[in-house]
Design a protein around this motif. Structure first.
Motif, PDB file in Angstrom:
ATOM      1  N   TYR A 180       2.102  -5.566   4.059  1.00  0.00           N
ATOM      2  CA  TYR A 180       0.934  -6.118   5.068  1.00  0.00           C
ATOM      3  C   TYR A 180       1.175  -7.607   4.959  1.00  0.00           C
ATOM      4  O   TYR A 180       1.630  -8.250   3.723  1.00  0.00           O
ATOM      5  N   LYS A 181       0.947  -8.359   5.935  1.00  0.00           N
ATOM      6  CA  LYS A 181       0.990  -9.764   6.233  1.00  0.00           C
ATOM      7  C   LYS A 181      -0.023 -10.366   7.118  1.00  0.00           C
ATOM      8  O   LYS A 181       0.277 -10.234   8.111  1.00  0.00           O
ATOM      9  N   LYS A 182      -1.095 -10.961   6.692  1.00  0.00           N
ATOM     10  CA  LYS A 182      -2.157 -11.311   7.516  1.00  0.00           C
ATOM     11  C   LYS A 182      -1.551 -12.754   8.408  1.00  0.00           C
ATOM     12  O   LYS A 182      -0.922 -13.541   7.866  1.00  0.00           O
ATOM     13  N   SER A 183      -1.908 -12.848   9.638  1.00  0.00           N
ATOM     14  CA  SER A 183      -1.694 -14.029  10.254  1.00  0.00           C
ATOM     15  C   SER A 183      -2.909 -15.113   9.902  1.00  0.00           C
ATOM     16  O   SER A 183      -3.778 -14.625   9.363  1.00  0.00           O
ATOM     17  N   TRP A 184      -2.556 -16.322  10.191  1.00  0.00           N
ATOM     18  CA  TRP A 184      -3.460 -17.298  10.021  1.00  0.00           C
ATOM     19  C   TRP A 184      -4.980 -17.133  10.582  1.00  0.00           C
ATOM     20  O   TRP A 184      -6.032 -17.148  10.196  1.00  0.00           O
ATOM     21  N   GLN A 185      -4.745 -16.459  11.748  1.00  0.00           N
ATOM     22  CA  GLN A 185      -6.310 -15.990  12.588  1.00  0.00           C
ATOM     23  C   GLN A 185      -6.933 -15.071  11.843  1.00  0.00           C
ATOM     24  O   GLN A 185      -8.290 -15.135  12.112  1.00  0.00           O
ATOM     25  N   ASP A 186      -6.232 -14.174  10.980  1.00  0.00           N
ATOM     26  CA  ASP A 186      -7.050 -13.213  10.370  1.00  0.00           C
ATOM     27  C   ASP A 186      -6.987 -13.392   8.926  1.00  0.00           C
ATOM     28  O   ASP A 186      -8.019 -12.513   8.149  1.00  0.00           O
ATOM     29  N   GLU A 187      -6.927 -14.588   8.512  1.00  0.00           N
ATOM     30  CA  GLU A 187      -7.092 -14.969   6.897  1.00  0.00           C
ATOM     31  C   GLU A 187      -8.329 -14.705   6.296  1.00  0.00           C
ATOM     32  O   GLU A 187      -8.453 -14.319   5.275  1.00  0.00           O
ATOM     33  N   GLN A 188      -9.413 -15.050   6.967  1.00  0.00           N
ATOM     34  CA  GLN A 188     -10.553 -14.935   6.589  1.00  0.00           C
ATOM     35  C   GLN A 188     -11.412 -13.709   6.981  1.00  0.00           C
ATOM     36  O   GLN A 188     -12.511 -13.339   6.534  1.00  0.00           O
ATOM     37  N   LYS A 189     -10.838 -12.471   7.537  1.00  0.00           N
ATOM     38  CA  LYS A 189     -11.401 -11.475   8.001  1.00  0.00           C
ATOM     39  C   LYS A 189     -11.277 -10.281   6.928  1.00  0.00           C
ATOM     40  O   LYS A 189     -10.032 -10.388   6.467  1.00  0.00           O
ATOM     41  N   THR A 190     -12.002  -9.438   7.008  1.00  0.00           N
ATOM     42  CA  THR A 190     -11.779  -8.278   6.243  1.00  0.00           C
ATOM     43  C   THR A 190     -11.477  -7.123   7.358  1.00  0.00           C
ATOM     44  O   THR A 190     -12.153  -6.802   8.347  1.00  0.00           O
ATOM     45  N   LEU A 191     -10.180  -6.326   7.260  1.00  0.00           N
ATOM     46  CA  LEU A 191      -9.761  -5.429   8.147  1.00  0.00           C
ATOM     47  C   LEU A 191      -9.360  -4.242   7.539  1.00  0.00           C
ATOM     48  O   LEU A 191      -8.973  -4.125   6.049  1.00  0.00           O
ATOM     49  N   THR A 195       1.066  -1.361   0.022  1.00  0.00           N
ATOM     50  CA  THR A 195      -0.114   0.209  -0.038  1.00  0.00           C
ATOM     51  C   THR A 195       0.675   1.186  -0.147  1.00  0.00           C
ATOM     52  O   THR A 195       1.897   1.485   0.846  1.00  0.00           O
ATOM     53  N   ASP A 196       0.558   2.123  -0.940  1.00  0.00           N
ATOM     54  CA  ASP A 196       1.237   3.382  -1.058  1.00  0.00           C
ATOM     55  C   ASP A 196       0.308   4.650  -0.918  1.00  0.00           C
ATOM     56  O   ASP A 196      -0.792   4.534  -1.412  1.00  0.00           O
ATOM     57  N   VAL A 197       0.758   5.431   0.197  1.00  0.00           N
ATOM     58  CA  VAL A 197       0.022   6.629   0.367  1.00  0.00           C
ATOM     59  C   VAL A 197       0.789   8.043   0.349  1.00  0.00           C
ATOM     60  O   VAL A 197       1.868   7.974   0.987  1.00  0.00           O
ATOM     61  N   THR A 198       0.286   9.107   0.051  1.00  0.00           N
ATOM     62  CA  THR A 198       0.856  10.196   0.097  1.00  0.00           C
ATOM     63  C   THR A 198       0.113  11.047   0.937  1.00  0.00           C
ATOM     64  O   THR A 198      -1.048  11.386   1.089  1.00  0.00           O
ATOM     65  N   ILE A 199       1.076  11.876   2.036  1.00  0.00           N
ATOM     66  CA  ILE A 199       0.387  12.694   3.050  1.00  0.00           C
ATOM     67  C   ILE A 199       0.880  13.711   2.890  1.00  0.00           C
ATOM     68  O   ILE A 199       1.937  14.173   2.982  1.00  0.00           O
ATOM     69  N   SER A 249      -0.634  -6.806  14.205  1.00  0.00           N
ATOM     70  CA  SER A 249      -0.648  -8.151  13.709  1.00  0.00           C
ATOM     71  C   SER A 249      -0.368  -8.139  12.322  1.00  0.00           C
ATOM     72  O   SER A 249       0.121  -9.231  11.767  1.00  0.00           O
ATOM     73  N   MET A 250      -0.765  -7.272  11.295  1.00  0.00           N
ATOM     74  CA  MET A 250      -0.629  -7.428  10.131  1.00  0.00           C
ATOM     75  C   MET A 250       0.273  -6.351   9.371  1.00  0.00           C
ATOM     76  O   MET A 250       0.545  -6.620   8.063  1.00  0.00           O
ATOM     77  N   VAL A 251       0.657  -5.238   9.993  1.00  0.00           N
ATOM     78  CA  VAL A 251       1.630  -4.575   9.517  1.00  0.00           C
ATOM     79  C   VAL A 251       3.034  -5.177   9.677  1.00  0.00           C
ATOM     80  O   VAL A 251       3.601  -5.182  10.812  1.00  0.00           O
TER      81      VAL A 251
END
Length: 219
Positions: A73-84, A1-5, A26-28
């Protein structure tokens, strides 16, 4: 993800460090904070502290400047099916203008485009010279060792960085305890020994290109 601020500072600011507060810890996995079109302020990994550059060096943030944030980002297995949804926050640490009046700049040396995967050496030239205070090796694959050496026009060799016993956090910034003053047209040589991604804590191949970043106070 790329963001300009965008920033809204009406006058010049001097930045000595930058930090990230991840919205979803857990995702960053990693973040790069830079001034758009300018130097890299921080290569952030979970657990990192904001560290000041040596020798009182600082980054110049001009009025109206924009920041660029890249997050891996990299989801852990606990969050794999979740929208975050992540809402990470950047922190900037300001300081006084350096006594030299010179800002800390980024110099990038890229590996040749299209080089075969077996080619693990490349070099570049520090044309203007200056005081090297930090190095940022961005690695595209696992490596067992990394050697970065400066070679002046007189043939003098200066070791800038040696990495051994491969670790996944190697792609980060290394501030030098003793900054190195290098003359103009010094060659910077990078040599690496490829590693096996299936053995040990080497991690996996990365998505970014192989390059070396130098943090330099120009002459």
């Amino acid at each position: 993800t790329d963001v300009t601020i965008p920033t809204s500072f009406p006058d010049t600011k001097w930045v000595k460090a930058a930090d990230l507060m991840p919205g979803i810890a857990s995702m960053v996995r990693r973040a790069y904070i830079s001034i758009e079109g300018g130097p890299v302020l921080q290569v952030w990994e979970p657990g990192d502290d904001a560290v000041d550059p040596p020798s009182g060096a600082a980054f110049k943030l001009a009025p109206g400047a924009k920041l660029h944030l890249k997050i891996d980002y990299k989801k852990s297995w606990q969050d794999e099916q979740k929208t975050l949804a992540d809402k990470s926050t950047i922190g900037l640490y300001f300081t006084e203008a350096p006594l030299s009046g010179k800002s800390l700049e980024s110099v990038t040396i890229d590996a040749p485009a299209g080089a075969p995967s077996s080619a693990r050496t490349f070099d570049g030239v520090l044309k203007g010279g200056g005081r090297v205070v930090g190095l940022r090796p961005m690695l595209d694959a696992p490596y067992m060792s990394v050697d970065i050496t400066a070679v002046t026009s007189t043939g003098r060799k200066v070791t800038l960085l040696k990495l051994r016993n491969a670790r996944p956090e190697w792609p980060r910034r290394y501030w030098l305890v003793d900054p190195v003053e290098l003359p103009a047209n010094t060659k910077i040589e990078v040599s690496m020994q490829p590693g096996d991604p299936d053995i040990g804590p080497l991690g996996k191949a990365e998505s970014f290109a192989l390059q070396l970043g130098l943090d330099v106070v120009p002459q």
